[in-house]
Design a protein around this motif. Structure first.
Motif, PDB file in Angstrom:
ATOM      1  N   PRO A  13      -4.320  65.483  66.075  1.00  0.00           N
ATOM      2  CA  PRO A  13      -3.679  65.058  64.929  1.00  0.00           C
ATOM      3  C   PRO A  13      -2.229  65.421  64.747  1.00  0.00           C
ATOM      4  N   ALA A  14      -1.807  66.723  65.428  1.00  0.00           N
ATOM      5  CA  ALA A  14      -0.314  67.332  65.506  1.00  0.00           C
ATOM      6  C   ALA A  14       0.440  66.310  66.002  1.00  0.00           C
ATOM      7  N   GLY A  15       0.063  65.754  67.314  1.00  0.00           N
ATOM      8  CA  GLY A  15       0.911  64.969  67.951  1.00  0.00           C
ATOM      9  C   GLY A  15       1.130  63.500  67.155  1.00  0.00           C
ATOM     10  N   ILE A  32       2.006  60.393  74.847  1.00  0.00           N
ATOM     11  CA  ILE A  32       1.639  60.616  76.223  1.00  0.00           C
ATOM     12  C   ILE A  32       0.212  61.539  75.949  1.00  0.00           C
ATOM     13  N   GLU A  33      -1.016  60.805  76.303  1.00  0.00           N
ATOM     14  CA  GLU A  33      -2.084  61.463  76.186  1.00  0.00           C
ATOM     15  C   GLU A  33      -2.920  61.557  77.121  1.00  0.00           C
ATOM     16  N   ARG A  34      -3.677  62.610  77.798  1.00  0.00           N
ATOM     17  CA  ARG A  34      -4.426  62.868  78.695  1.00  0.00           C
ATOM     18  C   ARG A  34      -5.803  62.168  79.083  1.00  0.00           C
ATOM     19  N   GLY A  35      -6.215  62.240  77.732  1.00  0.00           N
ATOM     20  CA  GLY A  35      -7.661  61.733  77.622  1.00  0.00           C
ATOM     21  C   GLY A  35      -7.999  60.046  77.595  1.00  0.00           C
ATOM     22  N   MET A  44     -13.519  69.672  66.778  1.00  0.00           N
ATOM     23  CA  MET A  44     -13.277  70.330  65.545  1.00  0.00           C
ATOM     24  C   MET A  44     -14.822  70.456  64.935  1.00  0.00           C
ATOM     25  N   GLY A  45     -14.949  71.221  63.929  1.00  0.00           N
ATOM     26  CA  GLY A  45     -16.102  71.574  63.211  1.00  0.00           C
ATOM     27  C   GLY A  45     -16.799  70.536  62.446  1.00  0.00           C
ATOM     28  N   GLY A  46     -16.295  69.905  61.726  1.00  0.00           N
ATOM     29  CA  GLY A  46     -14.839  69.856  61.354  1.00  0.00           C
ATOM     30  C   GLY A  46     -14.752  69.544  59.840  1.00  0.00           C
ATOM     31  N   VAL A  47     -14.127  70.175  59.169  1.00  0.00           N
ATOM     32  CA  VAL A  47     -13.865  69.870  57.838  1.00  0.00           C
ATOM     33  C   VAL A  47     -12.186  69.481  57.580  1.00  0.00           C
ATOM     34  N   LEU A  48     -12.055  68.256  57.120  1.00  0.00           N
ATOM     35  CA  LEU A  48     -10.682  67.891  56.757  1.00  0.00           C
ATOM     36  C   LEU A  48     -10.440  67.613  55.243  1.00  0.00           C
ATOM     37  N   LEU A 104     -15.840  63.543  62.566  1.00  0.00           N
ATOM     38  CA  LEU A 104     -16.106  63.676  63.910  1.00  0.00           C
ATOM     39  C   LEU A 104     -14.743  63.204  64.914  1.00  0.00           C
ATOM     40  N   ARG A 105     -14.332  64.193  65.681  1.00  0.00           N
ATOM     41  CA  ARG A 105     -12.891  63.987  66.067  1.00  0.00           C
ATOM     42  C   ARG A 105     -12.799  62.627  66.811  1.00  0.00           C
ATOM     43  N   ALA A 106     -13.638  62.620  67.658  1.00  0.00           N
ATOM     44  CA  ALA A 106     -13.664  61.392  68.597  1.00  0.00           C
ATOM     45  C   ALA A 106     -13.403  60.215  67.687  1.00  0.00           C
ATOM     46  N   VAL A 128      -1.457  62.748  82.415  1.00  0.00           N
ATOM     47  CA  VAL A 128      -1.005  64.031  82.104  1.00  0.00           C
ATOM     48  C   VAL A 128       0.379  64.432  81.993  1.00  0.00           C
ATOM     49  N   VAL A 129       1.015  65.088  81.096  1.00  0.00           N
ATOM     50  CA  VAL A 129       2.413  65.457  81.145  1.00  0.00           C
ATOM     51  C   VAL A 129       2.293  66.799  82.212  1.00  0.00           C
ATOM     52  N   GLU A 130       3.138  66.715  83.229  1.00  0.00           N
ATOM     53  CA  GLU A 130       2.863  67.867  84.055  1.00  0.00           C
ATOM     54  C   GLU A 130       4.105  69.098  83.587  1.00  0.00           C
ATOM     55  N   GLY A 302       1.043  72.281  65.947  1.00  0.00           N
ATOM     56  CA  GLY A 302      -0.078  72.475  66.156  1.00  0.00           C
ATOM     57  C   GLY A 302      -0.755  73.610  66.715  1.00  0.00           C
ATOM     58  N   ASP A 303      -1.962  73.269  67.489  1.00  0.00           N
ATOM     59  CA  ASP A 303      -2.533  74.508  68.032  1.00  0.00           C
ATOM     60  C   ASP A 303      -1.789  75.088  69.210  1.00  0.00           C
ATOM     61  N   ALA A 304      -0.823  74.339  69.857  1.00  0.00           N
ATOM     62  CA  ALA A 304       0.162  74.719  70.701  1.00  0.00           C
ATOM     63  C   ALA A 304       1.093  75.827  70.145  1.00  0.00           C
ATOM     64  N   GLU A 314      -9.122  76.213  58.602  1.00  0.00           N
ATOM     65  CA  GLU A 314      -8.019  74.864  58.517  1.00  0.00           C
ATOM     66  C   GLU A 314      -7.339  75.229  60.108  1.00  0.00           C
ATOM     67  N   GLY A 315      -7.054  73.916  60.626  1.00  0.00           N
ATOM     68  CA  GLY A 315      -6.249  73.947  62.002  1.00  0.00           C
ATOM     69  C   GLY A 315      -5.699  72.363  61.902  1.00  0.00           C
ATOM     70  N   SER A 316      -6.839  71.607  61.624  1.00  0.00           N
ATOM     71  CA  SER A 316      -6.222  70.032  61.814  1.00  0.00           C
ATOM     72  C   SER A 316      -5.323  69.761  60.840  1.00  0.00           C
ATOM     73  N   ASN A 317      -5.199  70.404  59.582  1.00  0.00           N
ATOM     74  CA  ASN A 317      -4.254  70.123  58.611  1.00  0.00           C
ATOM     75  C   ASN A 317      -2.801  70.640  58.706  1.00  0.00           C
TER      76      ASN A 317
HETATM   77  P1  FAD Z   1      -5.720  69.061  69.822  1.00  0.00           P
HETATM   78  O1  FAD Z   1      -6.486  68.592  68.734  1.00  0.00           O
HETATM   79  O2  FAD Z   1      -6.127  70.060  70.687  1.00  0.00           O
HETATM   80  O3  FAD Z   1      -4.931  67.879  70.647  1.00  0.00           O
HETATM   81  C1  FAD Z   1      -4.304  68.097  71.793  1.00  0.00           C
HETATM   82  C2  FAD Z   1      -4.065  66.799  72.544  1.00  0.00           C
HETATM   83  O4  FAD Z   1      -3.323  67.084  73.634  1.00  0.00           O
HETATM   84  C3  FAD Z   1      -5.335  66.532  73.328  1.00  0.00           C
HETATM   85  O5  FAD Z   1      -5.598  64.981  72.783  1.00  0.00           O
HETATM   86  C4  FAD Z   1      -5.240  66.653  74.539  1.00  0.00           C
HETATM   87  O6  FAD Z   1      -5.957  65.799  75.388  1.00  0.00           O
HETATM   88  C5  FAD Z   1      -3.885  66.258  74.642  1.00  0.00           C
HETATM   89  N1  FAD Z   1      -3.149  66.913  75.959  1.00  0.00           N
HETATM   90  C6  FAD Z   1      -3.298  68.382  76.338  1.00  0.00           C
HETATM   91  N2  FAD Z   1      -2.572  68.650  77.360  1.00  0.00           N
HETATM   92  C7  FAD Z   1      -1.912  67.319  77.651  1.00  0.00           C
HETATM   93  C8  FAD Z   1      -0.986  67.218  78.565  1.00  0.00           C
HETATM   94  N3  FAD Z   1      -0.519  67.954  79.400  1.00  0.00           N
HETATM   95  N4  FAD Z   1      -0.765  65.690  78.703  1.00  0.00           N
HETATM   96  C9  FAD Z   1      -1.080  64.856  77.811  1.00  0.00           C
HETATM   97  N5  FAD Z   1      -1.727  65.273  76.900  1.00  0.00           N
HETATM   98  C10 FAD Z   1      -2.284  66.318  76.622  1.00  0.00           C
HETATM   99  N6  FAD Z   1      -9.681  72.494  61.808  1.00  0.00           N
HETATM  100  C11 FAD Z   1     -10.102  72.256  60.702  1.00  0.00           C
HETATM  101  O7  FAD Z   1      -9.097  71.768  60.035  1.00  0.00           O
HETATM  102  N7  FAD Z   1     -11.057  72.276  60.139  1.00  0.00           N
HETATM  103  C12 FAD Z   1     -12.284  72.646  60.916  1.00  0.00           C
HETATM  104  O8  FAD Z   1     -13.618  72.580  60.397  1.00  0.00           O
HETATM  105  C13 FAD Z   1     -12.090  72.994  62.084  1.00  0.00           C
HETATM  106  N8  FAD Z   1     -13.008  73.463  62.683  1.00  0.00           N
HETATM  107  C14 FAD Z   1     -13.077  73.816  64.135  1.00  0.00           C
HETATM  108  C15 FAD Z   1     -14.083  74.059  64.903  1.00  0.00           C
HETATM  109  C16 FAD Z   1     -14.102  74.252  66.435  1.00  0.00           C
HETATM  110  C17 FAD Z   1     -15.453  74.461  67.147  1.00  0.00           C
HETATM  111  C18 FAD Z   1     -12.994  74.191  67.052  1.00  0.00           C
HETATM  112  C19 FAD Z   1     -12.809  74.255  68.365  1.00  0.00           C
HETATM  113  C20 FAD Z   1     -11.522  73.973  66.358  1.00  0.00           C
HETATM  114  C21 FAD Z   1     -11.950  73.649  64.782  1.00  0.00           C
HETATM  115  N9  FAD Z   1     -10.826  73.547  64.083  1.00  0.00           N
HETATM  116  C22 FAD Z   1     -10.772  72.933  62.684  1.00  0.00           C
HETATM  117  C23 FAD Z   1      -9.170  73.697  64.507  1.00  0.00           C
HETATM  118  C24 FAD Z   1      -8.705  72.017  64.852  1.00  0.00           C
HETATM  119  O9  FAD Z   1      -9.543  71.594  65.745  1.00  0.00           O
HETATM  120  C25 FAD Z   1      -7.319  72.248  65.625  1.00  0.00           C
HETATM  121  O10 FAD Z   1      -6.499  72.993  64.883  1.00  0.00           O
HETATM  122  C26 FAD Z   1      -6.632  70.943  65.846  1.00  0.00           C
HETATM  123  O11 FAD Z   1      -7.556  70.077  66.590  1.00  0.00           O
HETATM  124  C27 FAD Z   1      -5.456  71.106  66.513  1.00  0.00           C
HETATM  125  O12 FAD Z   1      -4.795  69.696  66.769  1.00  0.00           O
HETATM  126  P2  FAD Z   1      -3.747  69.458  67.639  1.00  0.00           P
HETATM  127  O13 FAD Z   1      -3.498  68.076  67.512  1.00  0.00           O
HETATM  128  O14 FAD Z   1      -2.509  70.633  67.603  1.00  0.00           O
HETATM  129  O15 FAD Z   1      -4.584  69.932  69.161  1.00  0.00           O
END
Ligand code: FAD
Length: 368
Positions: A13-15, A32-35, A44-48, A104-106, A128-130, A302-304, A314-317
């Motif tokens: 979601p951040a990217g 660029i996405e590794r998946g 994620m749990g996940g609540v948006l 569901l995040r997928a 994968v970005v290295e 985001g998480d990074a 909250e994390g995805s928002n």
């Molecule tokens: P991510 O979603 O982790 O995305 C990172 C992306 O980068 C991935 O697609 C990965 O494949 C890709 N990537 C990584 N390294 C590389 C690389 N070197 N090269 C290329 N691609 C790469 N948040 C909520 O808002 N509500 C919830 O209910 C909630 N519940 C949660 C429950 C669990 C069990 C977990 C684990 C998390 C939960 N969160 C929840 C937190 C939320 O999932 C994260 O905060 C959110 O996904 C962060 O988004 P992001 O884009 O920063 O990172």
């Protein structure tokens, strides 16, 4: 070698929010996405929540593959075989555009990636970005990937790589996470017929509910367990601070099995079949653990950047909101031909004006 205005590492979601925003601001943008596809491995749990997401895609709740609108939030404090429960149900939450949805995040990330592509963002999967690419003077000029001839040049790189933040660490923007800064989380998606879900959670057809479980649910550790209703499955999971788990040598899988066997939980999941098992880390350091989020030509989102508010689930928002701010700042920097560190600092300054850093600051002394 083609040069992009903005390269985004990671299609979560951040990217994706960063890429959509950069593109809307006229930037030639690459993700660029590794998946295998964005969301393939994301958890994620996940609540948006609706409001922050609708700032990116205003009518997302009419288009996105969402599970159920959340009309009730419950809490269950477990003690031995007992459960003390409380909850809040609001008819307003059952009205469009709704307060929050389960997702569901997928499915969700894949949909968001499609939206980005429709807006003109180029997404390259299974790559994968290295590392970052540097000029001799240390300036960032792109990324290197695991592919043959895999260097890609870009004016600004946005690191949206999630909790492990390997590239940010290599760039000196992030330190090794300590066990007090991450939660270990596991989750199962357990299929159940939709009528059973609605019966057991007292819901009208299509409506959803969440339960946060505390106390013995996490063996008293800092953390949380959860049960969220999807269309025809339940998301059941648990996440605890790694430092606490190490103290009592707890194992996340054992904790989840123990939770599923609790009489309160067992009744809700009875007859269900586990369809998926997922594990992930959650950044839990709060405000004080936020690393440096910028340097010349680079922004971290985001998480990074540890932008998770564990107290509010909250994390995805925060990820999407930080991505949007970064996308704007990146575009401003490219347009003004100023990719200096000072120019990138605007990202942090602007983020301070949003709920992202305001909320995290407010709860800076609270255990997440
Ligand atoms: P991510 O979603 O982790 O995305 C990172 C992306 O980068 C991935 O697609 C990965 O494949 C890709 N990537 C990584 N390294 C590389 C690389 N070197 N090269 C290329 N691609 C790469 N948040 C909520 O808002 N509500 C919830 O209910 C909630 N519940 C949660 C429950 C669990 C069990 C977990 C684990 C998390 C939960 N969160 C929840 C937190 C939320 O999932 C994260 O905060 C959110 O996904 C962060 O988004 P992001 O884009 O920063 O990172």
């Amino acid at each position: 070698m083609e040069e992009f205005d903005v390269i985004v590492v990671g299609g979560g979601p951040a990217g994706l929010a960063a890429a959509i925003t950069a593109k809307r601001n006229g930037m030639n943008t690459l993700v660029i996405e590794r998946g295998e596809f964005p969301g393939a491995k994301n958890v994620m749990g996940g609540v948006l929540y609706t409001e922050p997401t609708s700032r990116l895609i205003p009518d997302f709740w009419q288009q996105a593959p969402l599970e159920r609108p959340v009309i009730e939030q419950r809490y269950a404090l477990l003690e031995g075989d007992n459960a003390f429960t409380a909850g809040y149900r609001s008819p307003a939450w059952a009205d469009p555009p709704y307060n929050a949805h389960t997702v569901l995040r997928a499915k969700f990330d894949r949909w968001l990636a499609k939206k980005a592509e429709e807006e003109g963002v180029l997404i390259i999967n299974e790559t994968v970005v290295e590392d970052l690419l540097y000029k001799p003077d240390g300036g960032v000029i792109g990324v290197s990937t695991g592919r043959a001839e895999g260097d890609v040049r870009g004016k600004v790189v946005i690191l949206a790589e999630g909790v492990n933040a390997l590239i940010a660490k290599k760039a000196g923007l992030h330190t090794q996470l300590g066990p007090e800064h991450v939660a270990v989380a596991v989750k199962e998606i357990i299929s159940l017929p939709r009528e059973k879900i609605e019966d057991r959670f007292c819901l009208e057809p299509g409506q959803g509910a969440t339960i946060e479980l505390l106390g013995d649910a996490t063996a008293g550790m800092v953390g949380t367990a959860f049960i969220y209703t999807n269309q025809d499955s339940l998301s059941v999971g648990i996440g605890c601070l790694m430092s606490e788990m190490l103290k009592i040598q707890a194992n996340a899988n054992d904790l989840l099995e123990r939770l599923k066997a609790h009489p309160f939980v067992r009744k809700l999941i009875e007859g269900g079949e586990t369809k998926e098992y997922l594990g992930h880390l959650i950044p839990e350091g709060g405000y004080k653990a936020i690393p440096k989020m910028y340097r010349q030509g680079v922004l971290v989102v985001g998480d990074a950047a540890m932008l998770v508010n564990g107290l509010h689930r909250e994390g995805s928002n925060l990820a999407m909101s930080s991505g949007m701010v970064a996308g704007e700042v990146a575009a401003g920097a490219v347009n003004s031909h100023d990719l200096s560190e000072q120019s990138m600092k605007l990202y942090q300054d602007r983020l301070k004006e949003t709920y992202v850093l305001k909320d995290l600051y407010k709860y800076r002394n609270t255990a997440h």
